[in-house]
Each structure stands twice: as C-alpha cells, then as structure tokens.
Design an enzyme around this catalytic site. Structure first.
Site, PDB file in Angstrom:
ATOM      1  N   ARG A  27       0.861  -1.184   0.000  1.00 39.67           N
ATOM      2  CA  ARG A  27       0.000   0.000   0.000  1.00 39.67           C
ATOM      3  C   ARG A  27       0.899   1.237   0.000  1.00 39.67           C
ATOM      4  O   ARG A  27       1.796   1.357   0.836  1.00 39.67           O
ATOM      5  CB  ARG A  27      -0.879  -0.010   1.243  1.00 39.67           C
ATOM      6  CG  ARG A  27      -1.767   1.181   1.274  1.00 39.67           C
ATOM      7  CD  ARG A  27      -2.672   1.188   2.467  1.00 39.67           C
ATOM      8  NE  ARG A  27      -3.371   2.468   2.473  1.00 39.67           N
ATOM      9  CZ  ARG A  27      -3.991   2.950   3.509  1.00 39.67           C
ATOM     10  NH1 ARG A  27      -4.031   2.276   4.644  1.00 39.67           N
ATOM     11  NH2 ARG A  27      -4.591   4.116   3.430  1.00 39.67           N
ATOM     12  N   HIS A  46      -7.924   7.199   0.313  1.00 41.29           N
ATOM     13  CA  HIS A  46      -8.854   6.106   0.648  1.00 41.29           C
ATOM     14  C   HIS A  46      -9.426   5.462  -0.622  1.00 41.29           C
ATOM     15  O   HIS A  46     -10.497   4.855  -0.591  1.00 41.29           O
ATOM     16  CB  HIS A  46     -10.062   6.601   1.482  1.00 41.29           C
ATOM     17  CG  HIS A  46      -9.724   7.064   2.863  1.00 41.29           C
ATOM     18  ND1 HIS A  46     -10.391   8.117   3.461  1.00 41.29           N
ATOM     19  CD2 HIS A  46      -8.825   6.630   3.760  1.00 41.29           C
ATOM     20  CE1 HIS A  46      -9.913   8.319   4.672  1.00 41.29           C
ATOM     21  NE2 HIS A  46      -8.948   7.423   4.872  1.00 41.29           N
ATOM     22  N   ARG A  58      -8.266  15.568  12.851  1.00 42.28           N
ATOM     23  CA  ARG A  58      -8.047  16.520  11.745  1.00 42.28           C
ATOM     24  C   ARG A  58      -9.270  17.418  11.568  1.00 42.28           C
ATOM     25  O   ARG A  58     -10.399  16.945  11.640  1.00 42.28           O
ATOM     26  CB  ARG A  58      -7.795  15.774  10.439  1.00 42.28           C
ATOM     27  CG  ARG A  58      -6.396  15.189  10.347  1.00 42.28           C
ATOM     28  CD  ARG A  58      -6.233  14.369   9.082  1.00 42.28           C
ATOM     29  NE  ARG A  58      -6.047  12.963   9.402  1.00 42.28           N
ATOM     30  CZ  ARG A  58      -6.108  11.974   8.529  1.00 42.28           C
ATOM     31  NH1 ARG A  58      -6.379  12.210   7.263  1.00 42.28           N
ATOM     32  NH2 ARG A  58      -5.925  10.733   8.904  1.00 42.28           N
ATOM     33  N   ILE A  74     -16.386   3.924  11.934  1.00 43.03           N
ATOM     34  CA  ILE A  74     -17.573   4.686  12.352  1.00 43.03           C
ATOM     35  C   ILE A  74     -18.756   4.357  11.449  1.00 43.03           C
ATOM     36  O   ILE A  74     -19.862   4.082  11.917  1.00 43.03           O
ATOM     37  CB  ILE A  74     -17.280   6.207  12.319  1.00 43.03           C
ATOM     38  CG1 ILE A  74     -16.132   6.556  13.274  1.00 43.03           C
ATOM     39  CG2 ILE A  74     -18.534   6.997  12.668  1.00 43.03           C
ATOM     40  CD1 ILE A  74     -15.653   8.005  13.167  1.00 43.03           C
ATOM     41  N   GLY A  75     -18.525   4.368  10.156  1.00 42.30           N
ATOM     42  CA  GLY A  75     -19.611   4.131   9.194  1.00 42.30           C
ATOM     43  C   GLY A  75     -20.257   2.763   9.363  1.00 42.30           C
ATOM     44  O   GLY A  75     -21.468   2.616   9.211  1.00 42.30           O
ATOM     45  N   GLU A  76     -19.432   1.751   9.721  1.00 45.64           N
ATOM     46  CA  GLU A  76     -19.961   0.398   9.853  1.00 45.64           C
ATOM     47  C   GLU A  76     -20.620   0.163  11.207  1.00 45.64           C
ATOM     48  O   GLU A  76     -21.491  -0.687  11.335  1.00 45.64           O
ATOM     49  CB  GLU A  76     -18.817  -0.627   9.702  1.00 45.64           C
ATOM     50  CG  GLU A  76     -18.240  -0.683   8.299  1.00 45.64           C
ATOM     51  CD  GLU A  76     -16.883  -1.373   8.240  1.00 45.64           C
ATOM     52  OE1 GLU A  76     -16.620  -2.281   9.049  1.00 45.64           O
ATOM     53  OE2 GLU A  76     -16.069  -0.980   7.377  1.00 45.64           O
ATOM     54  N   GLU A 116      -9.794  -3.354   2.646  1.00 46.06           N
ATOM     55  CA  GLU A 116      -8.782  -2.821   1.730  1.00 46.06           C
ATOM     56  C   GLU A 116      -7.768  -3.883   1.332  1.00 46.06           C
ATOM     57  O   GLU A 116      -7.267  -3.886   0.210  1.00 46.06           O
ATOM     58  CB  GLU A 116      -8.108  -1.598   2.363  1.00 46.06           C
ATOM     59  CG  GLU A 116      -9.078  -0.434   2.478  1.00 46.06           C
ATOM     60  CD  GLU A 116      -8.588   0.713   3.330  1.00 46.06           C
ATOM     61  OE1 GLU A 116      -7.985   1.624   2.774  1.00 46.06           O
ATOM     62  OE2 GLU A 116      -8.814   0.679   4.560  1.00 46.06           O
TER      63      GLU A 116
HETATM   64  P1  AMP Z   1     -10.975   2.643  11.438  1.00 49.63           P
HETATM   65  O1  AMP Z   1      -9.912   3.680  11.221  1.00 49.63           O
HETATM   66  O2  AMP Z   1     -11.770   2.339  10.215  1.00 49.63           O
HETATM   67  O3  AMP Z   1     -10.502   1.408  12.162  1.00 49.63           O
HETATM   68  O4  AMP Z   1     -12.036   3.329  12.423  1.00 49.63           O
HETATM   69  C1  AMP Z   1     -11.664   3.708  13.711  1.00 49.63           C
HETATM   70  C2  AMP Z   1     -12.776   4.495  14.334  1.00 49.63           C
HETATM   71  O5  AMP Z   1     -14.000   3.748  14.327  1.00 49.63           O
HETATM   72  C3  AMP Z   1     -12.496   4.776  15.803  1.00 49.63           C
HETATM   73  O6  AMP Z   1     -11.949   6.049  15.932  1.00 49.63           O
HETATM   74  C4  AMP Z   1     -13.840   4.733  16.444  1.00 49.63           C
HETATM   75  O7  AMP Z   1     -14.228   6.061  16.710  1.00 49.63           O
HETATM   76  C5  AMP Z   1     -14.781   4.199  15.393  1.00 49.63           C
HETATM   77  N1  AMP Z   1     -15.639   3.121  15.911  1.00 49.63           N
HETATM   78  C6  AMP Z   1     -15.361   1.805  16.037  1.00 49.63           C
HETATM   79  N2  AMP Z   1     -16.418   1.159  16.594  1.00 49.63           N
HETATM   80  C7  AMP Z   1     -17.392   2.078  16.803  1.00 49.63           C
HETATM   81  C8  AMP Z   1     -18.720   2.053  17.345  1.00 49.63           C
HETATM   82  N3  AMP Z   1     -19.266   0.917  17.793  1.00 49.63           N
HETATM   83  N4  AMP Z   1     -19.402   3.217  17.415  1.00 49.63           N
HETATM   84  C9  AMP Z   1     -18.860   4.364  16.976  1.00 49.63           C
HETATM   85  N5  AMP Z   1     -17.629   4.461  16.452  1.00 49.63           N
HETATM   86  C10 AMP Z   1     -16.893   3.343  16.367  1.00 49.63           C
END
Ligand code: AMP
Length: 406
Positions: free
Chosen positions: A87, A176, A237, A329-331, A382
């Site tokens: 990557r 991304h 950010r 967050i989205g998931e 990814e």
């Molecule tokens: P990623 O960089 O895709 O691993 O996402 C990380 C972010 O996902 C973290 O900063 C968390 O804030 C968010 N996250 C993970 N689980 C949850 C949840 N159940 N509810 C809200 N945010 C989450």
C-alpha cells in the site's frame, strides 16, 4: 489453478502492518502489526485463526520485522507466495492503478514524496526491505490516490495560479481510493446491478474520513484534496477551514507553520470540538448520551459536515443509486448514520431504524426506509481489494504479448 497467495504490506515510519490473503478466502490466513519500530521496544503481534502471539523486535529495525515474517508465512501458507502488494499513500499523477514495482515506479513514488512526506518515504523503506526478503516474486504497488485519477479537471483543480499546478503538482488528489473502490464494487453486487456499475455516494469514516462520488467504477469527485486534511471532520483533523486561518493565527497569535500544522492535524476534529475529551467516536457517543455538551457538538458537527459533503458530491452524479457507509464509524455507529441521513431528506433519503441497529457480525446490508434510495452499510476490506488488484494485474500481464526488442 492453485489458490494464489498475496502478502499485503502497509509500512509506516514506526509500524509494519501485514496480511496474508488467499484468492479464495474472505479472511486473512495470517495478519499482524509490528509497532514501535525505531525503538528498543519494537514488537510484532500476529494472529492466524485462533492463534495469537507476539515477537519482540528488540533492534527496532524494519528489516528485522520483515525477516520475521518469513518463518510465519512458511508456517501458515504451505505454498509459495504469488506476489507482495504494497500500500502506497501518494502516487501523484503517475498512477491510475496497480503497478509492478521496478526502478521507474520507485522513482515515481519518490517523486510524489513531497506530497506525502510522512508516508511515502516509509513505504519506500518497506518496499526495499520486502524485496530483499521476498525475492523472485513480483512486488506490486497499490496507491490510495490511483482510484481518483479519473476525476475531471473541474473537480481536481484548485482556483489558484496555473503554475502551482503545472510546475508543483498543487491539485486535489483524494485518498482512501482502495476503500471507495471496494465498497462501491460490493454495492453493485448487493443491489444486483451489473458488476462495477451504479452511481454511488460513499462515506469512508474511520480515523481519517472521506466521501466520494463513484459512477460505474470511476471516482468523479472526493472530499480529500492535495493532502488528507481537506474535507470532512475527522478524529483529530479539522477538515475544511478558511484558508486565511493560517495568516490570521500567524498575525494575531504569532503561531508558526509547524504549530498551525500540528493543531490542524492532531488537535482538531472530534478531539478539538469535544474540548479534548476524545477522538474516538465510541467515547463521544457514550458521553453525548450522558449530556456532555462538547461530545454532543462534536457528533453534530461531524454528521452535518458529512451530510453537506455528500450533498455537494451528488452534483457529480446523474442519479443516486445509493449512499454507502463504511470504515469503523460508518460500519458501527447507527447514531452517526441516522443523524447524517436526517440532513439529507431533500434527496428523499430516509433510514429504517430497525435495519440501522447494528447486528452482530455487521454484514453488508440495506438500511433505507420505504421509498428512499438505497442506504448501504458495507464493511470495507482494503487488503482484499489490494489482493484482487495484484492478481488482476498479474493476469493482465500474462495475457499481454511480450514486447519484441527493436
Ligand atoms: P478505522 O480507522 O476504520 O478502524 O475506524 C476507527 C474508528 O471507528 C475509531 O476512531 C472509532 O471512533 C470508530 N468506531 C469503532 N467502533 C465504533 C462504534 N461501535 N461506534 C462508533 N464508532 C466506532
């Protein structure tokens, strides 16, 4: 044909993330992260199925971490690797897709390093170390920026003097790309469309956050720009601010560029808005429920700005086949999805509350209500996307005639 294996590597200045993926399996055979490289406390944690172990990297060297992958791969792969996929964050305007690494590609990654000074040099180190350990197989670079090279000039140009673009590469690149490409491809499968087809608004919401307008597998616009600071509110950010903020802070507070840079990248976003409470959405959602005003504001601003970005990107598309949420967050955050979609009622978008509640395992699914355009939750992967792109490149190379020397 055998089930081919790709080792996916993501090398940072003090870390080395890896995953061993097979062509047929959804989950990695082996994955892990070496951290605190560059110090005497270097450690590599890895897992394979139910086995979880760690290896000390006492000299803190990337080369030692890379070499310690070899016996692990022999133990869990039981067959030779087909390729190593690297990557790489910034490919500038050089790359529109996966590229077989040779001297020319290395020079182009180096050429883009001023645009990603924290990432590209570390990734060049990773490539060089990996080529010494995994010899005689193809090494392939996959760029975060490549997917967005299909953006038209009206989306990627800043309204700045032309020479800054033509002589110094000042333009919007987007990041991304691997994730936006993966989830939009999955969306067409989920909705029963022709593979790779559809008009999608994607929201990758993790520690870094970005949106993208994707039409039939091509990025037409995205929220991140020349660097991954532009656009949405993120963990630490700021996303978009008035460009005059720099001169204002320099004039009124005497801040130098480094201080402003640090503030915008590391002290802002959810962390800044929540009065320093947290950059983690989980903590903020919990604190909001208990009435923490800063956490509440952070969540509200995050969702409003996200909705505004999605609404803005809609102008790049002829229609909306669906809005896609992905990333940590989205998931995982029904609240963020709900608050965001509430701001998008103008587009006829509405969420079904029961479908929006997160089920165990969090599979890809539709969460829209009634007649709303599709709203999808699609876990990103990814590493799987990188594996597929590496193998597709090798397949393509195998079908192309060998060039005859003149
Ligand atoms: P990623 O960089 O895709 O691993 O996402 C990380 C972010 O996902 C973290 O900063 C968390 O804030 C968010 N996250 C993970 N689980 C949850 C949840 N159940 N509810 C809200 N945010 C989450």
């Amino acid at each position: 044909m055998t089930d081919r294996l790709v080792l996916v590597i993501n090398c940072g200045s003090s870390s080395l993330k890896f995953a061993l993926r097979s062509e047929s399996e959804q989950k990695p055979l082996l994955s892990g992260l070496a951290e605190r490289l560059g110090t005497a406390d270097g450690v590599m944690n890895w897992k394979a199925g139910d086995i979880r172990e760690h290896v000390a990297i006492t000299d803190g060297k990337h080369s030692t971490a890379m070499a310690s992958l070899l016996p692990l791969i022999e133990r869990f792969a039981h067959r030779p690797l087909t390729a190593v996929g690297h990557r790489v964050v910034h490919g500038g305007e050089h790359f529109t897709g996966a590229s077989l690494i040779d001297d020319e590609v290395l020079a182009a990654i180096e050429d883009s390093a001023p645009l990603a000074p924290l990432h590209n040099p570390a990734q060049l180190t990773g490539i060089s170390e990996a080529r010494q350990v995994f010899t005689d197989i193809p090494h392939i670079a996959i760029f975060d920026t490549a997917f967005h090279q299909s953006m038209p000039p009206h989306a990627y140009r800043y309204a700045l003097p032309e020479a800054l673009y033509s002589q110094h590469g000042v333009r919007r690149y987007g990041f991304h790309g691997t994730s936006h490409r993966f989830v939009s491809t999955q969306a067409s499968l989920l909705m029963g469309l022709e593979p790779g087809h559809g008009a999608w608004l994607t929201a990758h919401l993790g520690n870094g956050c970005s949106t993208c307008a994707v039409l039939d597998g091509k990025s037409l616009d995205t929220s991140m720009g020349m660097t991954p600071l532009e656009g949405l509110v993120m963990g630490t950010r700021s996303g978009d601010v008035d460009p005059n903020l720099h001169s204002h802070l320099a004039r009124t507070l005497g801040w130098d560029l480094e201080r402003i840079d640090n503030m915008l990248n590391r002290e802002s976003g959810l962390l800044g808005l929540s009065e320093g409470l947290s950059n983690d959405m989980r903590t903020l959602v919990a604190a909001r429920a208990e009435g923490h005003a800063g956490a509440s504001l952070a969540v509200e601003v995050f969702c409003y700005r996200l909705a505004r970005s999605l609404a803005g990107l809609a102008v790049a598309l002829p229609r909306i086949d669906g809005v896609i949420f992905t990333g940590g967050i989205g998931e995982n955050s029904p609240l963020v999805r709900e608050l965001t979609v509430r701001h998008l009622a103008l587009f006829g978008l509405a969420i079904d509350p029961a479908a929006n509640a997160t089920p165990p395992g969090n599979p890809a699914r539709q969460i829209q209500a009634g007649n709303s355009p599709a709203i999808l939750v699609i876990p990103t992967d990814e590493e799987r996307q990188i594996t597929e792109e590496c193998l597709a490149l090798l397949d393509l190379a195998a079908t192309q005639p060998v060039e005859q020397e003149a």
